[in-house]
Design an enzyme around this catalytic site. Structure first.
Site, PDB file in Angstrom:
ATOM      1  N   HIS A 197       0.782  -1.328   0.015  1.00 19.33           N
ATOM      2  CA  HIS A 197      -0.008   0.124  -0.073  1.00 19.33           C
ATOM      3  C   HIS A 197       0.708   1.341   0.013  1.00 19.33           C
ATOM      4  CE1 HIS A 197      -3.661  -2.257   1.323  1.00 19.33           C
ATOM      5  NE2 HIS A 197      -3.756  -2.245   0.036  1.00 19.33           N
ATOM      6  N   ARG A 305     -10.584   2.307  -7.047  1.00 13.52           N
ATOM      7  CA  ARG A 305     -10.343   1.456  -5.962  1.00 13.52           C
ATOM      8  C   ARG A 305     -11.151   1.907  -4.809  1.00 13.52           C
ATOM      9  NH1 ARG A 305      -4.489   1.156  -7.860  1.00 13.52           N
ATOM     10  NH2 ARG A 305      -4.186  -0.837  -8.183  1.00 13.52           N
ATOM     11  N   ARG A 341     -14.743   0.284  -9.032  1.00  8.92           N
ATOM     12  CA  ARG A 341     -14.783  -1.293  -9.009  1.00  8.92           C
ATOM     13  C   ARG A 341     -15.237  -1.366  -7.502  1.00  8.92           C
ATOM     14  NH1 ARG A 341      -8.669  -3.763  -8.182  1.00  8.92           N
ATOM     15  NH2 ARG A 341      -8.775  -2.704  -6.319  1.00  8.92           N
ATOM     16  N   GLU A 440      -7.853 -11.021 -13.369  1.00 11.69           N
ATOM     17  CA  GLU A 440      -6.716 -10.875 -12.619  1.00 11.69           C
ATOM     18  C   GLU A 440      -6.421 -12.219 -12.033  1.00 11.69           C
ATOM     19  OE1 GLU A 440      -7.075  -8.104  -9.550  1.00 11.69           O
ATOM     20  OE2 GLU A 440      -9.214  -8.303  -9.142  1.00 11.69           O
ATOM     21  N   ASN A 463      -1.255  -7.116 -11.643  1.00 13.08           N
ATOM     22  CA  ASN A 463      -0.533  -7.115 -10.492  1.00 13.08           C
ATOM     23  C   ASN A 463      -1.091  -8.601  -9.859  1.00 13.08           C
ATOM     24  OD1 ASN A 463      -0.251  -4.412 -10.811  1.00 13.08           O
ATOM     25  ND2 ASN A 463      -1.688  -3.665  -9.250  1.00 13.08           N
ATOM     26  N   ASP A 464      -2.142  -8.865  -9.482  1.00 16.90           N
ATOM     27  CA  ASP A 464      -2.751 -10.021  -9.006  1.00 16.90           C
ATOM     28  C   ASP A 464      -2.626 -11.011 -10.019  1.00 16.90           C
ATOM     29  OD1 ASP A 464      -3.772  -9.797  -6.319  1.00 16.90           O
ATOM     30  OD2 ASP A 464      -5.316  -8.623  -7.208  1.00 16.90           O
ATOM     31  N   ARG A 474       2.647 -10.638  -3.974  1.00 17.36           N
ATOM     32  CA  ARG A 474       3.062  -9.587  -4.325  1.00 17.36           C
ATOM     33  C   ARG A 474       3.752  -8.466  -3.654  1.00 17.36           C
ATOM     34  NH1 ARG A 474      -2.902  -6.749  -6.018  1.00 17.36           N
ATOM     35  NH2 ARG A 474      -1.995  -4.821  -5.597  1.00 17.36           N
ATOM     36  N   CYS A 511      -5.218  -2.507 -16.218  1.00 15.04           N
ATOM     37  CA  CYS A 511      -5.036  -1.383 -15.218  1.00 15.04           C
ATOM     38  C   CYS A 511      -4.276  -1.907 -14.015  1.00 15.04           C
ATOM     39  CB  CYS A 511      -6.401  -1.144 -14.426  1.00 15.04           C
ATOM     40  SG  CYS A 511      -7.147  -2.386 -13.931  1.00 15.04           S
TER      41      CYS A 511
HETATM   42  C1  PEP Z   1      -4.524  -5.701 -10.281  1.00 20.85           C
HETATM   43  O1  PEP Z   1      -4.355  -6.521  -9.635  1.00 20.85           O
HETATM   44  O2  PEP Z   1      -3.566  -5.553 -11.106  1.00 20.85           O
HETATM   45  C2  PEP Z   1      -5.218  -4.540  -9.940  1.00 20.85           C
HETATM   46  C3  PEP Z   1      -5.220  -3.495 -10.549  1.00 20.85           C
HETATM   47  O3  PEP Z   1      -5.993  -4.444  -8.667  1.00 20.85           O
HETATM   48  P1  PEP Z   1      -5.294  -4.232  -7.455  1.00 20.85           P
HETATM   49  O4  PEP Z   1      -4.053  -3.678  -7.515  1.00 20.85           O
HETATM   50  O5  PEP Z   1      -6.077  -3.071  -6.467  1.00 20.85           O
HETATM   51  O6  PEP Z   1      -5.385  -5.543  -6.568  1.00 20.85           O
HETATM   52 MG    MG Z   2      -6.093  -6.736  -8.007  1.00 19.50          MG
END
Ligand code: PEP
Ligand code: MG
Length: 582
Positions: A197, A305, A341, A440, A463-464, A474, A511
């Site tokens: 974060h 988010r 989202r 994701e 990311n996920d 991650r 994204c």
């Molecule tokens: C992701 O997982 O790529 C994403 C954009 O969502 P977050 O980073 O909020 O999990």
């Molecule tokens: Mg995600």
């Protein structure tokens, strides 16, 4: 400034892009530096008075920080300090420390630290991500209190003439927000991974950062000259004078360029040289000074988010509070799309008020859509607020962490129910509000050909997708070297999702953090991604690449990438090409 020390070069995770130079500021001393001392029984009362005074000072410092955050980023975010204040108010804990002073006749800071260590040790046995967050909060408050006990001067980040490079074991999002008011040019943290974060906040604010720099607090002292390269993950302490001067020149010229760039985002065409359109959008989570500028430059929101509404306040905002936030952002970005989202809570996104206790693997547990479907009251209130806000602009609703068709079907059923209810009550909303899903989780990418029949758009969350495809946490600095968004398996999943979406004429966005990495732009355009959504500070450099590339050539380029089988090969191929076109 002091240059007597020899140069030290440290490496960490390149967390938030950008270059910065300034003088070092140790935000929190390490807890291990407290010395054990014996006291006389006649000193016990004075020792306890010292603790009480430090408690009062720490409380008022945290309150000031909360007020500063309130004025810079608003009430919601400022509530992040409430969790830290609650720790200070733990009467049982403080009583234990005071009793120990009486029983053991030792200095209060040592005994306080002993109690903290005990608590942290028992919490760290838990694998729960929430517990780790809580350890961060406890460490942060304890360090502040110990500082005050030791009689050190104020450790708040202050506005100084020279830019500061802040060092700490970690930073809470609230601290990062308050850095904007101090003259902090960058931060360096001993722990943390690329999508923790603190990093998301740093990126949102355009603050260069290097995290996971093991042992940095043992190597740096206050007021040393420091260079931070957030692009490469490099930190140089006490550089030779000529290096400092050259780096500073670069930083100043980049700053001048950035200022000009931000004002000109809207002037750059959203298309390749041969006319293929690619939308460039922003990822938002907290209100920032950027919002107005972005809206003015015709940038839409590819990912909002909403869980940060909860994370910053520690409680669920009710329908009205959400409606106020969603309609404000819809109005602000009226001529653009705003993709809201639904709550993505769980995994690393929990706070003390809402725990996923007893989960051995929170990232694989009760999170995001799984949580929303299980708690229909919260889900429905959120959908109602989003639909009601749809009359104020161009809102799209997006579901996170979809792993199966059944989840989409159930979410659609909930949405239809809410729509029916609003219609019955005569509450206006946009009937054509689009519903999309995040791709994701690998199962969603594999099933994309079928999921595409159910929704209006896809957005790929790299990311996920990277975390789950490669089985790499991650947020864990220890395994950060295995977390590779450019892994051929991740790229194949992306390509698979784009092709499946397009076969059914769905627009496909991306994204995750990969969207803001300029070395990946040509490849992603070649895959056929329709919009790239990223941290605001990456927008200019990515968008500026579009008019320099041809879609036809990008397609061939991305096909070549898909024939490659190692991250190293892909990275050097993309990197070399980027050097040619940047
Ligand atoms: C992701 O997982 O790529 C994403 C954009 O969502 P977050 O980073 O909020 O999990
Ligand atoms: Mg995600």
């Amino acid at each position: 400034m002091d240059n007597r020390f020899s140069t030290i070069k440290l490496r960490g995770v390149a967390a938030s892009a950008g270059l910065a130079c300034g003088i070092s500021f140790i935000h929190y001393e390490k807890l291990t530096r407290v010395r054990q001392e014996r006291i006389q029984s006649s000193q016990v009362r004075a020792e306890i008075r010292r603790l009480n005074r430090a408690l009062a000072k720490t409380t008022s410092e945290l309150e000031v920080l909360r007020n500063e955050a309130r004025s810079s980023v608003g009430t919601e975010l400022s509530k992040i300090f409430d969790a830290e204040l609650m720790i200070l108010e733990d009467a049982d804990f403080m009583t234990k420390v005071k009793q120990a002073v009486v029983a053991k006749l030792q200095n209060v800071e040592y005994l306080f630290q002993q109690e903290v260590n005990k608590t942290v040790r028992s919490l760290s046995r838990s694998k729960d991500e929430y517990m780790r967050e809580m350890i961060s909060d406890i460490n942060s408050v304890s360090a502040r209190l110990l500082h005050n006990l030791s009689g050190f001067e104020d450790i708040k980040l202050r506005r100084t003439r020279t830019p500061i490079i802040a060092f700490a074991p970690f930073f809470s999002p609230g601290e990062i927000i308050s850095m904007r008011k101090a003259n902090v040019a960058a931060f360096v943290a001993e722990t943390g991974g690329p999508t923790s974060h603190m990093v998301l906040f740093a990126k949102a604010l355009g603050l260069p950062a290097v995290v996971g720099v093991k042992g940095c607090l043992d190597r740096v002292r206050s007021s040393q000259q420091v260079l931070v390269d957030g692009n490469k993950g490099e930190v140089t302490i006490s550089p030779p004078t000529e290096d400092w001067k050259a780096f500073k020149k670069k930083v100043d010229s980049l700053k001048r360029r950035e200022r000009r760039h931000f004002a000109s985002i809207g002037d750059i065409p959203s298309a390749t040289i041969d006319g293929h359109r690619v939308e460039i959008q922003a990822n938002l989570e907290v209100p920032t000074e950027y919002d107005e500028k972005l809206a003015g430059e015709n940038v839409g929101v590819g990912l909002y988010r909403t869980e940060f509404l909860y994370l910053n306040s520690g409680s669920f905002p009710d329908e009205e509070a959400q409606y106020a936030v969603y309609s404000k952002i819809a109005e602000q970005f009226r001529s653009q799309t705003v993709t809201l989202r639904t709550f993505d809570l769980g995994g690393d996104k929990f706070t003390e008020h809402f725990r996923n206790e007893g989960e051995a693997n929170p990232a694989l547990g009760w999170r995001a859509i799984r949580f929303s479907l299980d708690v229909p009251k919260i889900f429905r209130a959120q959908l109602r607020a989003m639909l009601r806000a749809s009359v104020h602009g161009n809102i799209r609703i997006m579901l996170p962490m979809i792993s199966s068709l059944e989840q989409v079907v159930r979410a659609k059923r909930a949405l239809s129910g809410v729509k029916r209810d609003l219609t019955r009550r005569g509450v206006p909303f946009d009937q054509s509000t689009q519903l999309g899903i995040m791709i994701e989780i690998p199962s969603a990418a594999i099933m994309a050909y079928r999921l595409a029949l159910e929704v209006d758009f896809f957005s790929i969350g790299t990311n996920d997708l990277t975390q789950y495809a490669l089985a790499v946490d991650r947020g864990n600095a220890k395994v950060a070297k295995w977390y590779r968004e450019l892994h051929p398996a991740v790229l194949r999943l992306i390509a698979m999702a784009v092709d499946a979406g397009h076969e059914h004429h769905l627009p496909v966005s991306l994204c995750g953090e990969l969207a803001g990495n300029p070395i990946a732009t040509k490849m992603l355009v070649g895959f056929g991604i329709d919009s790239l959504s990223m941290s605001p500070n990456s927008i200019h450099s990515v968008k500026a690449l579009l008019p320099q590339m041809s879609f036809e050539e990008s397609r061939q380029f991305s096909r070549r990438v898909l024939t490659m089988s190692s991250v190293a090969e892909i990275e050097s191929f993309l990197g070399e090409d980027y050097e040619k076109i940047r």
